[in-house]
Scaffold this active site. Structure first.
Site, PDB file in Angstrom:
ATOM      1  N   SER A 104     -22.145 -22.524  23.298  1.00 52.97           N
ATOM      2  CA  SER A 104     -23.514 -22.287  24.182  1.00 52.97           C
ATOM      3  C   SER A 104     -23.530 -23.382  24.880  1.00 52.97           C
ATOM      4  CB  SER A 104     -24.305 -21.781  23.341  1.00 52.97           C
ATOM      5  OG  SER A 104     -25.585 -21.675  24.111  1.00 52.97           O
ATOM      6  N   ASP A 251     -27.241 -21.141  30.818  1.00 53.36           N
ATOM      7  CA  ASP A 251     -26.548 -22.026  30.056  1.00 53.36           C
ATOM      8  C   ASP A 251     -25.361 -21.860  29.874  1.00 53.36           C
ATOM      9  OD1 ASP A 251     -26.560 -19.580  28.560  1.00 53.36           O
ATOM     10  OD2 ASP A 251     -27.227 -20.308  26.526  1.00 53.36           O
ATOM     11  N   ASP A 253     -22.979 -20.280  28.120  1.00 56.38           N
ATOM     12  CA  ASP A 253     -22.256 -19.211  27.773  1.00 56.38           C
ATOM     13  C   ASP A 253     -22.972 -17.807  28.432  1.00 56.38           C
ATOM     14  OD1 ASP A 253     -24.566 -19.525  26.132  1.00 56.38           O
ATOM     15  OD2 ASP A 253     -23.599 -18.156  24.421  1.00 56.38           O
ATOM     16  N   ASP A 255     -25.734 -16.485  28.409  1.00 57.11           N
ATOM     17  CA  ASP A 255     -26.580 -15.420  27.691  1.00 57.11           C
ATOM     18  C   ASP A 255     -28.041 -15.670  27.749  1.00 57.11           C
ATOM     19  OD1 ASP A 255     -26.842 -17.674  26.040  1.00 57.11           O
ATOM     20  OD2 ASP A 255     -26.632 -16.235  24.075  1.00 57.11           O
TER      21      ASP A 255
END
Length: 462
Positions: A104, A251, A253, A255
């Site tokens: 992440s 961010d 990743d 999500d």
């Protein structure tokens, strides 16, 4: 490797740690085998879908994980590069358990795995992650020892490019084709937004101004963590420089998505929660909206005003998703900019939230700052961390101080929430993994928020 080593990387919600210091391909292989055994034993699953982000270690780790799955007789569908919400799309649309390789927003030397059941249902500490950790530890110590069955076959690997299907599904949920033209600056932070945004937002009346779309897991420009205001500075300047209508920050990743208005000012994730909640309620397909307890008090107020039923939960995606399933909620939001949709298998997707904001902006003529003003009713401190060795003692000191005041109420859904007679409130929560106390304060105006914030911090840090 000892169990304590795996305990250090298998957290409450996912796998996360330094590569190769804390975990490597041998650990990934063991976790893959344990995951395969878990999902096969629970539901009879015969295949697993995987995806990975742009970090250098993601492909080797994901392939080692796949080897563990294959050895247990399950097949692997490799979706390749993708965002975490694309993996959730894969797990939902293919009805397969899934594994996303990403750390992440963490720095480059980290990596991790986000695991889910078929249909993107969560796996966390209280819903299978402890068993997976235990079996993985046994597999590391003595390969094959953790599993009671002998697979009849070794699984097979197939590759499947899902990004176009993912984009088409999102466009089906939010139609942007008829909005007014908008100029949109997007900061992907060298993360997966640079891969998904050009596909999802193509062919629409949007002029995209890209920032840091090059996939680079070393994050050469800034950390891919928009929760830190320092990482929004470039996007804010870009919005002003290009006279854009809106800015989007993803961010690592992709999500989570943070929103910047046309003035270059951040829009509170609580305001975005309120805005999207109103849009979801207007569909008439349900009335329940989930919000966590550090979301602005404006959110439940707005939900009720629009005929909805707000449900307050603890902080954390496993609690949100569990409540969404229990209540059949249409939408859920967290102040950390995680947004959950029933239409997206109750999973979180920053991209879909961004599309809702673009639709709301493009369906009318006002600037974003005007549009969101109705959802920004109070002043919040944001989350403030304090390093505290005696967490319980400090919380008790705060409770004692405010318990002596008239008209003060307490609740302990998650940490200690204290509500004062003038409508100001604060929440104090202990970190599960670090010697930290996390403080969130909200009040009717900035002066009152600052006064209350400083008063509580003085007690916490005494």
């Amino acid at each position: 490797m000892q169990l304590s080593d795996l305990t250090s990387i298998i957290k409450a919600y996912d796998v996360r740690g330094l590569v190769p210091e804390q975990w490597d391909e041998s650990v990934a292989r063991a976790i893959g085998a344990a995951f395969a055994e878990f999902v096969h034993g629970e539901t009879g699953a015969t295949a697993v879908v995987t995806a990975h982000d742009m970090r250098d270690s993601s492909i080797p780790l994901s392939r080692a994980f796949a080897e563990g799955v294959l050895a247990c007789g399950l097949d692997v569908v490799e979706a390749g590069l993708g965002s975490t919400d694309m993996l959730y799309f894969a797990a939902g649309s293919l009805e397969l358990p899934g594994a996303m390789f990403t750390a992440s927003h963490n720095p480059a030397q980290y990596n991790g795995i986000k695991l889910c059941r078929a249909g993107a249902a969560p796996i966390g500490q209280d819903s299978g992650l402890v068993e997976i950790r235990t079996w993985a530890e046994q597999e590391i110590d003595e390969p094959g020892s953790a599993f009671s069955r002998q697979p009849e076959r070794v699984g097979t690997v197939t590759s499947r490019d899902l990004v176009a299907e993912y984009a088409a599904y999102l466009k089906q949920l939010v139609d942007l084709s008829g909005i007014r033209p908008l100029k949109v600056v997007v900061d992907a932070g060298n993360g997966m937004g640079g891969f998904t945004v050009p596909v999802v937002l193509s062919g629409l009346p949007l002029e995209i101004v890209p920032m840091y779309f090059e996939l680079d897991g070393s994050f050469p420009n800034h950390e891919a963590n928009p929760l830190d205001p320092a990482n929004l500075v470039d996007l804010q300047a870009g919005v002003r420089e290009h006279a854009a209508d809106i800015g989007l920050a993803f961010d690592g990743d992709a999500d989570r998505c943070f929103i910047i208005d046309e003035r270059g000012e951040p829009v509170s994730p609580s305001a975005i929660t309120g805005l999207v909640a109103v849009r979801e309620l207007a569909k008439g397909h349900g009335t329940t909206i989930i919000h966590n307890l550090i979301t602005s008090q404006a959110v439940p107020e707005i939900v009720r005003e629009h005929g909805g039923q707000p449900v307050r939960t603890r902080v954390g995606h496993s609690f949100i998703k569990a409540e969404m399933a229990r209540t059949d909620a249409v939408f859920g939001g967290e102040h950390s900019a995680h947004y959950y949709f029933r239409d997206f298998w109750r999973a979180d997707t920053g991209m879909l939230a961004a599309m809702h904001v673009l639709a709301a902006l493009g369906e009318q003529s006002r600037p974003l700052s005007d549009l969101t003003a109705a959802y920004e009713r109070y002043v919040a401190s944001g989350e403030i961390n304090s390093t505290v060795t005696d967490q319980a003692g400090r919380v008790e000191a705060v409770r004692k101080t405010y318990g002596e005041r008239e008209g003060v109420t307490f609740d302990e859904l998650d940490g200690l929430t204290v509500t004062l007679p003038d409508g100001a409130w604060f929440n104090l929560r202990a970190s599960n993994t670090e010697p930290l106390l996390r403080l969130n304060v909200e009040a009717p105006d900035a002066a009152r928020m600052q006064e209350l914030r400083d008063e509580v911090l003085e007690l916490v840090r005494a």
